[in-house]
Design an enzyme around this catalytic site. Structure first.
Site, PDB file in Angstrom:
ATOM      1  CB  CYS A 114     -10.233  24.826  56.164  1.00  0.00           C
ATOM      2  SG  CYS A 114      -9.411  25.677  57.511  1.00  0.00           S
ATOM      3  CG  HIS A 238      -7.629  23.042  53.617  1.00  0.00           C
ATOM      4  ND1 HIS A 238      -7.438  24.398  53.435  1.00  0.00           N
ATOM      5  CD2 HIS A 238      -7.477  22.811  54.947  1.00  0.00           C
ATOM      6  CE1 HIS A 238      -7.189  24.964  54.605  1.00  0.00           C
ATOM      7  NE2 HIS A 238      -7.207  24.023  55.538  1.00  0.00           N
ATOM      8  CG  ASN A 268      -4.772  26.486  57.020  1.00  0.00           C
ATOM      9  OD1 ASN A 268      -5.640  26.941  56.273  1.00  0.00           O
ATOM     10  ND2 ASN A 268      -5.000  25.536  57.908  1.00  0.00           N
TER      11      ASN A 268
HETATM   12  N1  COA Z   1       8.616  24.932  66.585  1.00  0.00           N
HETATM   13  C1  COA Z   1       9.427  24.036  67.166  1.00  0.00           C
HETATM   14  N2  COA Z   1       8.969  23.014  67.928  1.00  0.00           N
HETATM   15  C2  COA Z   1       7.645  22.915  68.087  1.00  0.00           C
HETATM   16  C3  COA Z   1       6.755  23.824  67.510  1.00  0.00           C
HETATM   17  C4  COA Z   1       7.287  24.870  66.748  1.00  0.00           C
HETATM   18  N3  COA Z   1       6.507  25.791  66.135  1.00  0.00           N
HETATM   19  N4  COA Z   1       5.494  23.470  67.834  1.00  0.00           N
HETATM   20  C5  COA Z   1       5.597  22.375  68.589  1.00  0.00           C
HETATM   21  N5  COA Z   1       6.882  22.027  68.734  1.00  0.00           N
HETATM   22  C6  COA Z   1       7.440  20.905  69.470  1.00  0.00           C
HETATM   23  C7  COA Z   1       6.451  20.307  70.439  1.00  0.00           C
HETATM   24  O1  COA Z   1       6.480  20.994  71.663  1.00  0.00           O
HETATM   25  C8  COA Z   1       6.967  18.896  70.560  1.00  0.00           C
HETATM   26  O2  COA Z   1       8.045  18.853  71.435  1.00  0.00           O
HETATM   27  P1  COA Z   1       8.232  17.626  72.451  1.00  0.00           P
HETATM   28  O3  COA Z   1       8.396  16.413  71.589  1.00  0.00           O
HETATM   29  O4  COA Z   1       9.463  18.003  73.215  1.00  0.00           O
HETATM   30  O5  COA Z   1       6.992  17.594  73.277  1.00  0.00           O
HETATM   31  C9  COA Z   1       7.498  18.581  69.158  1.00  0.00           C
HETATM   32  O6  COA Z   1       7.745  19.863  68.548  1.00  0.00           O
HETATM   33  C10 COA Z   1       6.524  17.806  68.293  1.00  0.00           C
HETATM   34  O7  COA Z   1       5.279  18.460  68.365  1.00  0.00           O
HETATM   35  P2  COA Z   1       3.999  17.843  67.734  1.00  0.00           P
HETATM   36  O8  COA Z   1       2.809  18.637  68.137  1.00  0.00           O
HETATM   37  O9  COA Z   1       4.003  16.360  68.015  1.00  0.00           O
HETATM   38  O10 COA Z   1       4.304  18.056  66.188  1.00  0.00           O
HETATM   39  P3  COA Z   1       3.508  17.511  64.959  1.00  0.00           P
HETATM   40  O11 COA Z   1       4.365  16.637  64.139  1.00  0.00           O
HETATM   41  O12 COA Z   1       2.132  16.985  65.338  1.00  0.00           O
HETATM   42  O13 COA Z   1       3.271  18.843  64.110  1.00  0.00           O
HETATM   43  C11 COA Z   1       1.525  20.388  63.594  1.00  0.00           C
HETATM   44  C12 COA Z   1       2.507  19.892  64.648  1.00  0.00           C
HETATM   45  C13 COA Z   1       0.661  21.468  64.192  1.00  0.00           C
HETATM   46  C14 COA Z   1       2.326  20.951  62.434  1.00  0.00           C
HETATM   47  C15 COA Z   1       0.654  19.195  63.104  1.00  0.00           C
HETATM   48  O14 COA Z   1       0.130  18.488  64.216  1.00  0.00           O
HETATM   49  C16 COA Z   1      -0.474  19.607  62.210  1.00  0.00           C
HETATM   50  O15 COA Z   1      -0.282  20.182  61.151  1.00  0.00           O
HETATM   51  N6  COA Z   1      -1.717  19.270  62.596  1.00  0.00           N
HETATM   52  C17 COA Z   1      -2.872  19.615  61.808  1.00  0.00           C
HETATM   53  C18 COA Z   1      -3.192  21.068  61.987  1.00  0.00           C
HETATM   54  C19 COA Z   1      -4.123  21.586  60.921  1.00  0.00           C
HETATM   55  O16 COA Z   1      -4.149  21.104  59.822  1.00  0.00           O
HETATM   56  N7  COA Z   1      -4.892  22.606  61.278  1.00  0.00           N
HETATM   57  C20 COA Z   1      -5.769  23.274  60.392  1.00  0.00           C
HETATM   58  C21 COA Z   1      -6.945  22.451  60.038  1.00  0.00           C
HETATM   59  S1  COA Z   1      -7.865  23.205  58.797  1.00  0.00           S
END
Ligand code: COA
Length: 314
Positions: A114, A238, A268
């Site tokens: 990215c 980004h 993204n």
């Molecule tokens: N819908 C609903 N619930 C979801 C879900 C979805 N799509 N994906 C995960 N969950 C749940 C999880 O299972 C978890 O449940 P639990 O608490 O019962 O275990 C809860 O939601 C929280 O999940 P978590 O992974 O802690 O969420 P988060 O706040 O970290 O958000 C992302 C997840 C992926 C949005 C976030 O971590 C993120 O954006 N990370 C960076 C990714 C990125 O930028 N990638 C590209 C790089 S270039």
């Protein structure tokens, strides 16, 4: 590593392309166990565009940038395509784009995930220092082809699109005042896609390191430009997650209102996301001649890159 640059080039124009097909969060609710509000609250994405080929989207965005610049396409010396989702393993998708555009020039792909567009922009300035006059820099992706549409932790984020810029040699010092590129290969397993596989991601690891990498890349490029965060008129980050951008802005001391964000409608799009956000700000009149822009990205690798530039385009 950061090095001094004596520039000598400017970004003339930008262009973009997005597939026609819109996939909303409500559409995803039909495919995986998720809901619209969760996706909005955790990432900022409302909908994304899916479809096409990387070469097709790249050529469409590039043609728009060429048309807006008013240059003769036969004067383009090099095409650099930043992509992490090429159409084929071999040859480089840049060669397909070159053929689609009818260009006669060098062509190569650059994969820095990215951060790719900013890496390619900086590389273009380097090629111009070595004698090239005009370079087409493109970021284009079809991440939908490597997304696991049964994995709710990744499919809510990734999408397709392209953005392109025409870079031209100038007599003066040019528009790029500071830059930084970085990579931390120790984190390669936090976000990867194997051959014939789909994207796998440790979201929390990426989140935490992305905020730190953006802050570091931004500060290093500002230092080289001899500017402070207060001097920046527009941040073009980004588009991975609104909360990552908010946290980075906070650490940098730059108001979030100074960012250009398109993630709500694009998702993204990896190397396409920064030119998509730049073009959005430009088309709304938010980018004026002489404005100081901070382009800053991070991605799988984990790579990061930043460029501090003054807008001197059409
Ligand atoms: N819908 C609903 N619930 C979801 C879900 C979805 N799509 N994906 C995960 N969950 C749940 C999880 O299972 C978890 O449940 P639990 O608490 O019962 O275990 C809860 O939601 C929280 O999940 P978590 O992974 O802690 O969420 P988060 O706040 O970290 O958000 C992302 C997840 C992926 C949005 C976030 O971590 C993120 O954006 N990370 C960076 C990714 C990125 O930028 N990638 C590209 C790089 S270039």
């Amino acid at each position: 590593m950061t090095s001094k640059l004596t520039a000598g080039a400017r970004m003339l124009s930008i262009g973009t392309a997005l597939p026609d097909k819109v996939v909303t969060n409500h559409d995803l609710e039909q495919m995986v166990d998720t809901d619209h509000q969760w996706i909005v609250d955790r990432s900022g994405v409302h909908e994304r565009r899916i479809g096409g080929t990387t070469a097709g989207l790249a050529a469409e965005a590039a043609q728009m940038a060429i048309d807006r610049s008013g240059i003769d396409p036969s004067t383009i010396d090099l095409l650099i395509l930043a992509t992490t989702s090429p159409d084929r393993q071999v040859p480089a998708t840049a060669s397909t784009v070159q053929e689609l555009l009818g260009l006669s020039c060098g062509a190569m792909d650059l994969n820095a995930a990215c951060s790719g567009f900013v890496y390619a922009l900086i590389a273009a300035h380097g090629f111009i220092q070595m004698g090239h006059n005009r370079i087409l820099v493109i970021g284009a992706e079809t991440l939908s082809r490597i997304t696991d549409w049964t994995d709710r932790t990744t499919c809510i984020l990734f999408a397709d699109g392209a953005g392109a810029a025409v870079i031209e040699k100038t007599d003066g010092p040019g528009d790029l005042h500071g830059w930084h590129v970085d990579s931390n290969g120790a984190l390669e397993d936090a976000l990867f896609c194997d051959f014939d596989g789909k994207i796998e991601m440790a979201g929390k690891v990426i989140f935490k390191n992305a905020v730190l990498a953006m802050e570091n890349a931004a500060n290093r490029s500002l230092e080289m430009a001899n500017l402070t965060p207060n001097d920046i008129d527009l941040v073009v980050p980004h588009q991975a997650n609104v909360r990552i951008v908010e946290a980075s802005c906070k650490r940098l001391g730059i108001p979030y209102e100074k960012t250009s964000m398109v993630i709500h409608r694009t998702g993204n799009t990896s190397s396409a996301s920064i030119p998509l956000a730049l073009e959005d700000a430009w088309s709304q009149g938010r980018v004026k001649q002489g404005d100081n822009l901070l382009l800053v990205g991070f991605g799988a690798g984990m790579t990061s890159a930043a460029a501090v530039m003054t807008w001197d385009g059409v």
